[in-house]
Design an enzyme around this catalytic site. Structure first.
Site, PDB file in Angstrom:
ATOM      1  N   GLY A   1       0.813  -1.212   0.000  1.00 39.83           N
ATOM      2  CA  GLY A   1       0.000   0.000   0.000  1.00 39.83           C
ATOM      3  C   GLY A   1       0.850   1.268   0.000  1.00 39.83           C
TER       4      GLY A   1
ATOM      5  N   CYS B   1       2.637   5.823  19.157  1.00 39.04           N
ATOM      6  CA  CYS B   1       3.706   5.415  20.067  1.00 39.04           C
ATOM      7  C   CYS B   1       4.921   4.946  19.283  1.00 39.04           C
ATOM      8  CB  CYS B   1       3.233   4.311  20.994  1.00 39.04           C
ATOM      9  SG  CYS B   1       2.539   2.912  20.132  1.00 39.04           S
TER      10      CYS B   1
HETATM   11  C1  PLP Z   1      -1.895  -0.252   5.980  1.00 38.57           C
HETATM   12  C2  PLP Z   1      -2.263   0.943   5.183  1.00 38.57           C
HETATM   13  C3  PLP Z   1      -1.398   1.445   4.201  1.00 38.57           C
HETATM   14  C4  PLP Z   1      -0.023   0.876   3.973  1.00 38.57           C
HETATM   15  O1  PLP Z   1      -0.054  -0.375   3.328  1.00 38.57           O
HETATM   16  P1  PLP Z   1       1.256  -1.333   3.427  1.00 38.57           P
HETATM   17  O2  PLP Z   1       0.934  -2.449   2.488  1.00 38.57           O
HETATM   18  O3  PLP Z   1       1.326  -1.767   4.866  1.00 38.57           O
HETATM   19  O4  PLP Z   1       2.420  -0.527   3.006  1.00 38.57           O
HETATM   20  C5  PLP Z   1      -1.813   2.524   3.453  1.00 38.57           C
HETATM   21  N1  PLP Z   1      -3.010   3.085   3.658  1.00 38.57           N
HETATM   22  C6  PLP Z   1      -3.883   2.631   4.580  1.00 38.57           C
HETATM   23  C7  PLP Z   1      -5.206   3.291   4.730  1.00 38.57           C
HETATM   24  C8  PLP Z   1      -3.539   1.546   5.376  1.00 38.57           C
HETATM   25  O5  PLP Z   1      -4.388   1.114   6.304  1.00 38.57           O
END
Ligand code: PLP
Length: 396
Positions: A78, A332
């Protein structure tokens, strides 16, 4: 953590942080580590086998959001998809304009990317939200200028669960010739998504939030939208994201998307029922608690409450001793215990924001899990409050 007590039950309620890999997903991945190990760019049967597996996965990911397979790029997750969408569009359209629009309540993968672009000379408008974490499409409309090139607004808010009106925002963007990106990491697989119907040009999904492996994700890029690659190298992924494909990860992600789509209507309803039971139970059993996020426009798996006069962190430690995993709205990780930027943007006081707790439900959770939380949480709160210097009389 060495002297952890042995609670009678273990209840994982942190599915917005990550999810376990489903057994079917793991089984689909396993052959691609050692047996079917080919490089998808190779011109021989090992290569074709890997290429075919990636193509199959691309169809499954596309199907979850009603896109075409050739509109799906695989990334490392993500965070990378958000970076590629935002930087890729900013860099490809900078001759057209230097103004970008996002919100104050985005995930850090989006927020910090926009902040980095400000340092490169782009101008960014961070639109606010209301007390429920809801973004007003009229605020987006008012923020658009002649030199606006991109709008990025998330679909489901990861902390408070509010579902944003992205179809309306997408329509406004399209009407003004501005590209629209949405981070759908929390909503994909939970809420139906149709990129065409919702006027979306770019959309982020992550595998490990939907029972796939970590370190893989996708960016939907509508046909005709151009991006400047952020990782350069070979001609992989339509020349927009170089690097030998993570074949086992992609295969697992595809299978996770297929299962998520098949299960969506029933599982989302089941989660929403558990969510409502947990919310109602907490509000009924614990005094001076407020629900954060929208009461109805809400992700089916999200519960976020503020427990007044207490720190979320101290409740978390006590919940963990009882076998319950949740999270709090304090960053945190940075070591600073800064309250969440999302809760502050919603207008919560620092004190109320510090007392926030997030429970995010998933496939493994049952009604008995919710009963257990409703049994262990009230005495924890009562005990901590009896020891707390804060309280109704203290002015906080
Ligand atoms: C977890 C998350 C991400 C990041 O995704 P990863 O695959 O962990 O890098 C981005 N946006 C939102 C809303 C998320 O919950």
């Amino acid at each position: 953590m060495s002297s952890q007590p042995n609670p009678e039950r273990l209840v994982y309620l942190d599915h917005s942080a990550t999810t376990p890999v489903r057994p079917e997903v793991l089984a689909a991945m396993l052959p691609y580590f050692a047996n079917k190990f080919g490089n998808a760019s190779s011109v021989h049967r090992w290569g074709y086998e890997a290429r075919q597996a990636i193509n199959d996965a691309r169809e499954k990911v596309a199907s979850l959001i009603e896109a075409s397979p050739n509109e799906i790029l695989f990334t490392s997750g993500g965070t990378e998809s958000d970076n590629l969408a935002i930087r890729g569009v900013a860099h490809s359209r900078k001759a057209k304009g230097k103004h970008l629009i996002t919100s104050q309540i985005e995930h850090h993968a989006v927020l910090h990317t926009f902040e980095a672009l400000q340092k490169e000379g782009f101008e960014v408008t961070f639109v606010p939200c209301d007390k429920y974490g809801l973004i007003d499409p009229d605020d987006i409309k008012r923020a658009i200028r002649k030199d606006t090139i991109l709008i990025s607004i998330m679909h489901g808010q990861n902390e408070v669960g509010t579902i944003e009106p992205i179809k309306d925002i997408g329509a406004i963007a399209r009407e003004h010739g501005v590209l629209f990106h949405t981070d759908a990491v929390q909503s994909a697989g939970k809420v139906p998504i149709d990129v065409r119907d919702m006027n979306i040009d770019l959309l982020t999904v992550s595998s490990h939030k939907i029972y796939g492996p970590k370190g893989v994700g996708a960016l939907y890029v509508r046909k005709g939208v151009r991006l400047v690659p952020q990782i350069t190298g070979g001609a992989h992924e339509r020349r927009m994201r170089a690097g030998t494909e993570n074949v086992p990860g992609i295969v697992g992600f595809g299978e996770a998307c297929r299962l998520a789509k098949a299960d969506l209507p029933e599982e989302s309803q089941r989660l929403a029922n558990l969510r409502d039971k947990l919310i109602q139970g907490i509000l009924d059993k614990i005094p001076d608690v407020v629900l954060n996020g929208h009461p109805t426009l809400r992700l089916p798996h999200n519960v976020n409450v503020s427990v007044k006069y207490l720190e979320g962190e101290s409740i978390l430690l006590n919940l963990d001793r009882m076998g319950v995993a949740a999270s709090s709205g304090s960053a945190c990780t940075s070591g600073s215990l800064e309250p969440s930027h999302v809760l502050l943007a919603m207008g919560l006081s620092h004190e109320t924001a510090h007392g926030s707790l997030r429970f995010t439900l998933g496939r493994s959770n049952t009604e008995e899990d919710i009963d257990y939380v409703l049994e262990v949480l009230p005495p924890i709160v009562e005990k901590l409050r009896s020891m707390s210097p804060l309280g109704p009389g203290s002015g906080l």
